[in-house]
Design a protein around this motif. Sequence first.
Motif, PDB file in Angstrom:
ATOM      1  N   GLU A 269       0.778  -1.238   0.035  1.00  0.00           N
ATOM      2  CA  GLU A 269       0.056  -0.012   0.109  1.00  0.00           C
ATOM      3  C   GLU A 269       0.912   1.257   0.001  1.00  0.00           C
ATOM      4  OE1 GLU A 269      -3.190   0.091   2.973  1.00  0.00           O
ATOM      5  OE2 GLU A 269      -3.683   2.111   2.555  1.00  0.00           O
TER       6      GLU A 269
ATOM      7  N   ASP B 224       3.845   1.393  -0.951  1.00  0.00           N
ATOM      8  CA  ASP B 224       4.539   1.544  -2.107  1.00  0.00           C
ATOM      9  C   ASP B 224       3.661   2.275  -3.358  1.00  0.00           C
ATOM     10  OD1 ASP B 224       6.791   0.235  -1.689  1.00  0.00           O
ATOM     11  OD2 ASP B 224       6.539  -1.831  -2.189  1.00  0.00           O
ATOM     12  N   PHE B 225       2.441   1.577  -3.363  1.00  0.00           N
ATOM     13  CA  PHE B 225       1.496   2.324  -4.442  1.00  0.00           C
ATOM     14  C   PHE B 225       1.306   3.855  -3.853  1.00  0.00           C
ATOM     15  CE2 PHE B 225      -3.086   2.898  -6.026  1.00  0.00           C
ATOM     16  CZ  PHE B 225      -2.672   2.721  -7.341  1.00  0.00           C
TER      17      PHE B 225
ATOM     18  N   GLN C 190       3.932   5.698  -5.502  1.00  0.00           N
ATOM     19  CA  GLN C 190       4.169   5.854  -6.772  1.00  0.00           C
ATOM     20  C   GLN C 190       3.024   7.055  -7.239  1.00  0.00           C
ATOM     21  OE1 GLN C 190       4.968   3.380  -9.497  1.00  0.00           O
ATOM     22  NE2 GLN C 190       5.908   1.589  -8.592  1.00  0.00           N
ATOM     23  N   LEU C 191       1.954   7.056  -6.433  1.00  0.00           N
ATOM     24  CA  LEU C 191       0.792   7.973  -6.996  1.00  0.00           C
ATOM     25  C   LEU C 191       1.384   9.479  -6.587  1.00  0.00           C
ATOM     26  CD1 LEU C 191      -2.489   6.508  -5.317  1.00  0.00           C
ATOM     27  CD2 LEU C 191      -1.758   6.548  -7.829  1.00  0.00           C
TER      28      LEU C 191
ATOM     29  N   THR D 125       4.169  10.410  -9.198  1.00  0.00           N
ATOM     30  CA  THR D 125       3.666  10.651 -10.631  1.00  0.00           C
ATOM     31  C   THR D 125       3.030  12.027 -10.394  1.00  0.00           C
ATOM     32  OG1 THR D 125       3.246   8.327 -10.627  1.00  0.00           O
ATOM     33  CG2 THR D 125       2.467   9.835 -12.387  1.00  0.00           C
TER      34      THR D 125
ATOM     35  N   GLY E  51       5.611   0.464 -18.530  1.00  0.00           N
ATOM     36  CA  GLY E  51       4.413  -0.339 -19.349  1.00  0.00           C
ATOM     37  C   GLY E  51       4.406  -1.691 -19.375  1.00  0.00           C
ATOM     38  N   THR E  52       5.359  -2.168 -18.391  1.00  0.00           N
ATOM     39  CA  THR E  52       5.464  -3.900 -18.204  1.00  0.00           C
ATOM     40  C   THR E  52       5.899  -3.854 -16.747  1.00  0.00           C
ATOM     41  OG1 THR E  52       7.954  -3.965 -17.952  1.00  0.00           O
ATOM     42  CG2 THR E  52       6.977  -3.903 -20.340  1.00  0.00           C
TER      43      THR E  52
ATOM     44  N   TYR F 285      -7.876   2.019  -3.924  1.00  0.00           N
ATOM     45  CA  TYR F 285      -6.766   1.031  -3.158  1.00  0.00           C
ATOM     46  C   TYR F 285      -7.386   0.662  -1.899  1.00  0.00           C
ATOM     47  CZ  TYR F 285      -2.574  -1.477  -2.653  1.00  0.00           C
ATOM     48  OH  TYR F 285      -1.412  -2.147  -2.171  1.00  0.00           O
TER      49      TYR F 285
ATOM     50  N   GLN G 123      -1.812  -5.698  -7.298  1.00  0.00           N
ATOM     51  CA  GLN G 123      -0.735  -4.679  -7.251  1.00  0.00           C
ATOM     52  C   GLN G 123      -0.679  -4.199  -8.804  1.00  0.00           C
ATOM     53  OE1 GLN G 123      -0.144  -3.527  -4.345  1.00  0.00           O
ATOM     54  NE2 GLN G 123       1.788  -2.078  -4.657  1.00  0.00           N
TER      55      GLN G 123
ATOM     56  N   HIS H 144      -3.217   3.086 -12.756  1.00  0.00           N
ATOM     57  CA  HIS H 144      -2.565   4.378 -12.406  1.00  0.00           C
ATOM     58  C   HIS H 144      -1.839   4.875 -13.665  1.00  0.00           C
ATOM     59  CE1 HIS H 144       0.072   7.265 -10.634  1.00  0.00           C
ATOM     60  NE2 HIS H 144       1.416   6.639 -10.814  1.00  0.00           N
ATOM     61  N   ARG H 145      -1.220   3.893 -14.416  1.00  0.00           N
ATOM     62  CA  ARG H 145      -0.623   4.401 -15.654  1.00  0.00           C
ATOM     63  C   ARG H 145      -1.486   4.688 -16.580  1.00  0.00           C
ATOM     64  NH1 ARG H 145       2.864  -0.360 -14.738  1.00  0.00           N
ATOM     65  NH2 ARG H 145       1.395  -1.786 -15.738  1.00  0.00           N
TER      66      ARG H 145
END
Lengths: 295, 201
Positions: free
Chosen positions: A32, A34-35, A38-39, A42, A277-278, B47, B73, B80-81
């Motif tokens: 959580e 980590d996410f 990332q949010l 960005t 993208g991966t 989330y 995840q 998100h992307r």
Amino acid sequence: MTAHDDLERRLREAFEAKASQVTPESLDRDRESDFERQLATTAARRGPRRGVLAGAGLLAAAAAAAGVLALTIQPDDNGRVVDAARTVTQSSSVTAPTSAPTASGSTGMTQPTQGTQRTAQPGPQQPQGSTTTAPSPDRATPTTTQSAPSPTTSSAEPSPSSEPVSPSAAGSTPDRSIQLAPRAAAPPLMSSDLPQASGLAPDVTYDGPVPLFATLEDGSGATYSIPMPAGTKWLVINGSGPRYRILSAPSSIADYWAAALPGQGWVQSGAGWTFPGTSYTVSLSGDVVFAGYGG
Amino acid sequence: MTVVSDSLGATYGQARATWEERFGDRVRIRTHRAMSADAPVDLAELYRTHHLQMVRLARLLVDDTASAEDVVQEAFLGMHRNQASLRDSGAAVGYLRQAVVNQARSMLRRRRTVREHLKVAEPDIAPAADSDVLLAEEHQEVLRAVGQLPQRQREVLVLRYWSDMSEAEIAAALGISKGTVKSQASRAMAALTTIMQGGDQ
């Protein structure tokens, strides 16, 4: 109650019982954060760059429009006006078969490989003077030695797959250098003369790049190349997934990656690197390198 | 006025948390659908409110919790992307569920391919420590039978009988027609009956 109803009831109960085994306490709480990180990352990056991106977009659109105009009105060698659509089609059809350049074994590390075709071998990705001391068992590859400039100096060297192909070389119209072949962003492929993921043997010491095995959308496999400092020796850790133990490295792998991976399209994320993208992930923990999915 | 408003908000938040915990994913879907379709998708909130349910869904599809967490995840990161293209918060849960199902399918496919190509480096994926051994025998029997079904049929059953989705919703989530959902469910139930009566599929 019919047999069908009874089966439905049993299904619901079984699914519920199994799903209930997952409790909030059993989940990895780091994910959580980590996410959220990332949010936040960005969001912070998007703000100030929005105006710049909009400007770049306008410029790109203007350049594209100018290019189309030039193509449309530019006469060919015989003084005729070339049909733009026809030229593009020809150029595209010439580009497609060029996706298998031969690996010379002595080229430098091809850094800017984002956009490389997945089916192409973009040339050796070995960074520096790497030597395959133990070829994979399923390949009768003799010991190969490659010397190459450092990643910082090789970035100006064009990747074979990004080199425009002149239609005139194929007996076509003059060079327009237009390539329409779709290109999926992917890390550089492992050179075919280096150890492939499918052939790694336990208790064998390898050196050079480590492989990252991936399953493509069509179900086929590909082995991508993760660069390592020249002379780095490693072996596969048996039974632990795509993890490799570093036996010796002449310089800091983290520093080397910081210089080499961004040029290949990798982005630093937390303690490792991810490929946009991966879900490909590369990370270093102690003397163990992970190169696979997630991590 | 602010104090009253905060107080009401807190009360609403507590009631909603209890309500959601009690009634699960189905109720939350309707809650989100009642929201404005133009509101931007708040992924952090999504989330917090849906992570657990999505892991549970993934767990039913991929069979171990760690893989299920990976799947979810990756689904969230994918959203998100592509957040710029997500303008309908009411549909976000549907997108998320679809992403989870797709990621679960990809993971299973990856496992198969990796097993074929990377026999040395990839560990054998044995039943996880959190596997079905703790479940009642009756449930284990049903789950073993479900495990013998083709992947698509398993997905249909899980979405139908655990997520309580309609045929139309399942069709949208799996990217297939309603008729296919119906036929897959029918075949799955017939196969389950056969398996559980002791015969092979």
